[in-house]
Design an enzyme around this catalytic site. Structure first.
Site, PDB file in Angstrom:
ATOM      1  N   HIS A  92     -43.303 -36.589  45.566  1.00 54.83           N
ATOM      2  CA  HIS A  92     -44.139 -37.159  46.753  1.00 54.83           C
ATOM      3  C   HIS A  92     -44.231 -35.929  47.701  1.00 54.83           C
ATOM      4  CE1 HIS A  92     -46.850 -39.946  48.736  1.00 54.83           C
ATOM      5  NE2 HIS A  92     -46.239 -39.495  49.716  1.00 54.83           N
ATOM      6  N   HIS A 104     -41.665 -44.550  56.055  1.00 53.23           N
ATOM      7  CA  HIS A 104     -41.233 -43.670  56.970  1.00 53.23           C
ATOM      8  C   HIS A 104     -41.537 -44.133  58.581  1.00 53.23           C
ATOM      9  CE1 HIS A 104     -45.182 -42.989  55.763  1.00 53.23           C
ATOM     10  NE2 HIS A 104     -45.661 -42.468  56.907  1.00 53.23           N
ATOM     11  N   ASP A 117     -48.503 -42.185  66.907  1.00 49.33           N
ATOM     12  CA  ASP A 117     -49.341 -43.393  66.465  1.00 49.33           C
ATOM     13  C   ASP A 117     -50.212 -42.805  65.259  1.00 49.33           C
ATOM     14  OD1 ASP A 117     -48.190 -44.804  68.493  1.00 49.33           O
ATOM     15  OD2 ASP A 117     -50.042 -45.348  69.065  1.00 49.33           O
ATOM     16  N   HIS A 130     -43.433 -47.934  58.874  1.00 44.18           N
ATOM     17  CA  HIS A 130     -44.658 -47.986  57.923  1.00 44.18           C
ATOM     18  C   HIS A 130     -44.223 -47.513  56.585  1.00 44.18           C
ATOM     19  CE1 HIS A 130     -46.283 -44.572  59.713  1.00 44.18           C
ATOM     20  NE2 HIS A 130     -46.721 -44.558  58.406  1.00 44.18           N
TER      21      HIS A 130
HETATM   22 FE   FE2 Z   1     -47.826 -42.777  57.383  1.00 40.52          FE
END
Ligand code: FE2
Length: 392
Positions: A270, A307, A313, A343
């Site tokens: 990834h 992560h 934000d 998240h």
């Molecule tokens: Fe992200």
């Protein structure tokens, strides 16, 4: 844009006499030169040649405060805004703008206009603007030329650029817009010391849509220009048509770039979000998620790992296709993941990504380095339950 472009007629040497076609005998009849930069005399600039003085203000009609009404100033919730719940309004691209998220550096909003602008011109003196065309097509008309646009185009409009937007008949435009108080550039790591985009850049100069078809109007009259400055929209009347440039050259000009020309960078495992980066500023980055082959290590997990974005934000605007890491996402949705909470993929997303070969997703991400505040309009289209959607 850090490369040279020119349209129309310019004199062979800058800051020298550039004569108009012969007028009355004995009259000094020169074009009016204007240096147009956005960072004093140090940033990128262009030299413009006007038929008339670009300084002729006839009247100031008044000002309207456009400061957004805030609903949440200190946000800790992950949110999902249902962008298409904003109904198209009987308005043009400027009047239809709905600010949703902002901080002192940047404002992010959506617009669903239904008509073109024909009776005034617009200039944002506060911010560079980035428009993303989600639906619709048309023309961005500026004093430096025209850029045709269609679905998937980013339009980068440096501050101070006078423009109008015309939509093609029959289209139902939807736009994401970003106003940035610091200049919007392509990522520095993809440019060499001369500004040329390097071989490992996911796009190059050929992909940039430059202004074309310079309009030169030699007209006197009353020309309304709405100028955004300090959050207010000031209405001024200019004595001549603002599109009166016979020629220009330089580096400061609006341009377009299609998300369909972004060439994704992939790997055996990834790759982190910066491989999707398309634009940079001092205060946020913009990334383009595009269809691509998935990671090809035999044990690869194509879905991202969880992560922590403790210092930014994350805003994602979903354009089209299935977004692989999240459930229950549709075009026009905006997710906000505030700094302070990790998240990651929704339940099931990691598992279903294994063995998949490719994704067809299109999305635009804006990661701001300072926390974002939510407006009243944003709160009205917030689904209110997204923050709990990782609980199985
Ligand atoms: Fe992200």
């Amino acid at each position: 844009m850090p490369f040279y472009h020119t349209l129309g007629q310019i004199p062979p040497k800058r800051h020298t006499q550039f004569e108009k076609p012969p007028g009355p005998a004995g009259a000094v009849n020169l074009y009016y030169e204007q240096l147009f930069g956005t960072i004093g005399f140090e940033g990128m600039s262009s030299l413009l040649y006007h038929v008339h003085r670009p300084t002729m203000v006839k009247a100031v009609l008044g000002s309207v405060d456009t400061t957004p009404v805030l609903a949440v100033e200190k946000n800790i919730l992950s949110r999902k805004l249902i962008g298409f719940n904003l109904e198209p309004v009987q308005a043009d691209f400027l009047e239809s703008r709905v600010p949703l998220l902002l901080n002192k550096d940047v404002l992010i909003g959506l617009a669903a206009p239904t008509r073109s602008t024909t009776d005034y011109f617009y200039k944002n003196a506060d911010a560079d603007e980035l428009l993303f065309i989600h639906r619709g097509s048309g023309k961005l008309r500026t004093l430096l030329g025209t850029i045709p646009f269609e679905y998937g185009d980013y339009l980068v409009i440096p501050r101070g650029m006078i423009y109008q937007i015309e939509f093609d008949a029959g289209t139902q435009p939807r736009l994401l817009y970003v106003e940035s108080h610091s200049p919007i550039y392509t990522p520095k790591r993809y440019r060499n010391q001369f500004g040329q985009l390097l071989e490992h850049s996911p796009f190059c100069e050929r992909d940039i849509k430059r202004p074309q078809n310079l309009e030169t109007h030699d007209e006197a009259g009353d020309f309304l220009i709405k100028i955004k400055k300090q959050g207010a929209l000031h209405s001024l009347v200019y004595a001549t048509h603002p599109f009166d440039v016979v020629g220009w050259d330089g580096y400061n000009f609006p341009y377009g770039f299609s998300i369909f020309n972004f060439e994704p960078i992939t790997g055996r495992v990834h790759q982190p979000p910066p491989v999707h980066q398309t634009f940079q500023t001092d205060a946020f980055v913009v990334c383009s998620f595009c269809p691509r082959l998935y990671d090809y290590h035999p044990k690869a997990i194509p879905a991202p790992y969880n992560h922590s974005n403790i210092d930014s934000d994350e805003v994602i605007y979903y354009v089209d296709g299935d977004f692989m890491s999240r459930n229950d996402i549709a075009p026009g949705h905006i997710t906000l993941h505030p700094g302070g909470i990790p998240h990651g993929p929704h339940p099931g997303a990691m598992e279903r990504s294994i063995g998949k070969k490719e994704t067809q997703e299109y999305a635009v991400m804006v990661d701001t380095f300072r926390p974002l505040m939510l407006t009243e309009a944003g709160l009205q289209i917030d689904d209110g339950k997204y923050y709990k959607s990782w609980i199985e």
